[in-house]
Write an enzyme that holds these catalytic residues in place. Structure first.
Site, PDB file in Angstrom:
ATOM      1  N   ALA A 155       0.821  -1.327  -0.005  1.00 32.81           N
ATOM      2  CA  ALA A 155       0.042  -0.017  -0.045  1.00 32.81           C
ATOM      3  C   ALA A 155       0.793   1.238   0.165  1.00 32.81           C
ATOM      4  O   ALA A 155       2.118   1.209   0.198  1.00 32.81           O
ATOM      5  CB  ALA A 155      -1.002   0.128   1.315  1.00 32.81           C
ATOM      6  N   GLY A 161      -0.475  -5.009   0.503  1.00 31.69           N
ATOM      7  CA  GLY A 161      -1.846  -5.234  -0.199  1.00 31.69           C
ATOM      8  C   GLY A 161      -1.512  -5.718  -1.399  1.00 31.69           C
ATOM      9  O   GLY A 161      -2.498  -6.194  -2.297  1.00 31.69           O
ATOM     10  N   GLU A 180      -2.137  -9.266  -0.811  1.00 32.42           N
ATOM     11  CA  GLU A 180      -3.505  -9.561  -0.548  1.00 32.42           C
ATOM     12  C   GLU A 180      -4.329  -9.305  -2.048  1.00 32.42           C
ATOM     13  O   GLU A 180      -5.527 -10.127  -1.897  1.00 32.42           O
ATOM     14  CB  GLU A 180      -3.940  -8.402   0.392  1.00 32.42           C
ATOM     15  CG  GLU A 180      -3.716  -8.573   1.893  1.00 32.42           C
ATOM     16  CD  GLU A 180      -3.794  -7.481   2.645  1.00 32.42           C
ATOM     17  OE1 GLU A 180      -4.682  -7.892   3.567  1.00 32.42           O
ATOM     18  OE2 GLU A 180      -3.389  -6.455   2.371  1.00 32.42           O
ATOM     19  N   GLU A 236       2.999  -5.849   7.185  1.00 32.67           N
ATOM     20  CA  GLU A 236       2.161  -4.731   7.915  1.00 32.67           C
ATOM     21  C   GLU A 236       2.431  -4.820   9.642  1.00 32.67           C
ATOM     22  O   GLU A 236       2.631  -3.740  10.026  1.00 32.67           O
ATOM     23  CB  GLU A 236       0.824  -4.959   7.954  1.00 32.67           C
ATOM     24  CG  GLU A 236       0.223  -4.676   6.468  1.00 32.67           C
ATOM     25  CD  GLU A 236       0.307  -5.743   5.491  1.00 32.67           C
ATOM     26  OE1 GLU A 236      -0.441  -5.733   4.531  1.00 32.67           O
ATOM     27  OE2 GLU A 236       0.941  -7.070   5.729  1.00 32.67           O
TER      28      GLU A 236
END
Length: 259
Positions: free
Chosen positions: A65, A110, A113, A133
Site C-alpha cells: 500500500a 496489499g 492481498e 504490516e
C-alpha cells in the site's frame, strides 16, 4: 477503457489488467483500488471477455500500500473512511470469470492481498511474497488475515502475518500460496495459455463452478453440497450443457456459446 493507474487490454477474449505505477513499485492507493473496481465491473459485464489476467508487469507485482497516504490517518479516519480496497477486491473476487494473477518480483502487503482474490496464481521464479504490516504496527487490512488462512492454513498464515517476513516463489508453491512457478521470461505466456484453456470451457459452467467453490467455502459442508447441486441442476437448462454432452458422444471438440 482508459485509466490513470492501470492498463486494461483485451485480446482474443482474454483481458489483462496491468498495474501501472512503476515509479512507486506499483504501490496501491485509493485511486488504484477505484480503477481496479471499475475495470473489474466493466469486464464482468463484457460477454466477449472469457478470462482475466492481473499483473504488475515483469519487474514487480505490487510492493504494498501507499504508506504516504496512510501515515497520517487516525483510527476514526480508517473506521469511517471509504474502504476502497474492500470494494475493489470484492468485485475482483466475485467476477463471473476466471481471474489469474501473474506475479513477478515483489507482491507485498496489499499487493500480496490482491493476489489472494485471484482464482489461480502463477509466480515467476523471481517472485517474493509477504505481509509486512506487523512491522509498521498494523495488521493486513485488505483481507490478508481472512483469505490467507483459508488458502494455506491458519498455522502458516499466522507465521507469515506475525513475522512480516518474505518468502520466495519456491516456498510459496510448497505452502500452496501459488499454483505454479515458472521462469520469469515464461510468466506471461504461461498465464495466457492457462487463460485460453479456461476460456475454451463453457462460460456459464465456469461462472457457476467458481460460485460453488467460493460460496461453499463460506458454508458448512451440507449447505455447500446443497448449493453445488443447485448450480449443477441449473446448467442442464443451458445450450452449452447440451452441446458439451453431444460433442462428447460424437467424439468432437465442443463449441460453447455461453448460452
Amino acid at each position: 477503457m482508459t485509466f490513470q493507474t492501470i492498463i486494461v487490454e483485451i485480446e482474443e477474449g482474454i483481458a489483462t489488467i496491468t498495474l501501472n505505477r512503476p515509479e512507486v513499485l506499483n504501490a496501491l492507493n485509493d485511486q488504484v483500488f477505484k480503477e481496479l473496481g471499475e475495470a473489474a465491473a466493466a469486464l464482468s459485464a463484457d460477454n466477449s471477455v472469457r478470462a482475466v489476467i492481473i499483473t504488475g508487469g515483469n519487474k514487480v507485482f505490487a510492493a504494498g500500500a501507499d504508506i504516504s497516504q496512510m501515515a497520517s490517518s487516525t483510527a476514526v479516519d480508517v473506521a469511517t473512511g471509504d474502504n476502497a480496497s474492500y470494494r475493489a477486491f470484492q468485485i475482483l473476487e466475485t467476477m463471473p470469470k476466471p481471474v489469474i494473477a501473474a506475479i513477478a518480483g515483489y507482491a507485498l502487503g496489499g499487493g500480496c492481498e490482491l493476489t489472494l482474490v485471484a482464482d489461480v496464481r502463477i509466480a515467476a521464479d523471481n517472485a517474493q511474497f509477504g505481509l509486512p504490516e506487523i512491522k509498521l504496527g498494523i495488521l493486513p487490512g485488505a483481507g490478508g488475515t481472512q483469505r490467507l488462512p483459508r488458502l494455506i492454513g491458519a498455522g502458516k498464515a499466522k507465521e507469515l502475518i506475525f513475522s512480516g517476513d518474505f518468502i520466495k516463489a519456491d516456498e510459496a508453491l510448497s505452502v500452496g500460496l501459488v499454483n505454479k512457478v515458472v521462469p520469469a521470461e515464461e510468466l506471461f505466456a504461461e498465464a495466457r495459455m492457462m487463460a485460453k484453456r479456461f476460456a475454451s470451457r463453457g462460460a456459464i459452467a465456469l461462472q457457476l463452478a467458481k460460485s460453488a467453490v467460493n460460496e461453499g467455502l463460506r458454508m458448512d459442508l451440507e449447505a455447500g453440497l446443497q448449493y453445488e447441486h443447485k448450480c449443477f441442476s441449473l446448467l442442464f437448462a443451458t445450450e452449452d450443457q447440451k452441446e458439451g454432452m453431444r460433442a462428447f458422444l460424437e467424439k468432437r471438440p465442443a463449441k460453447f456459446q455461453g448460452k
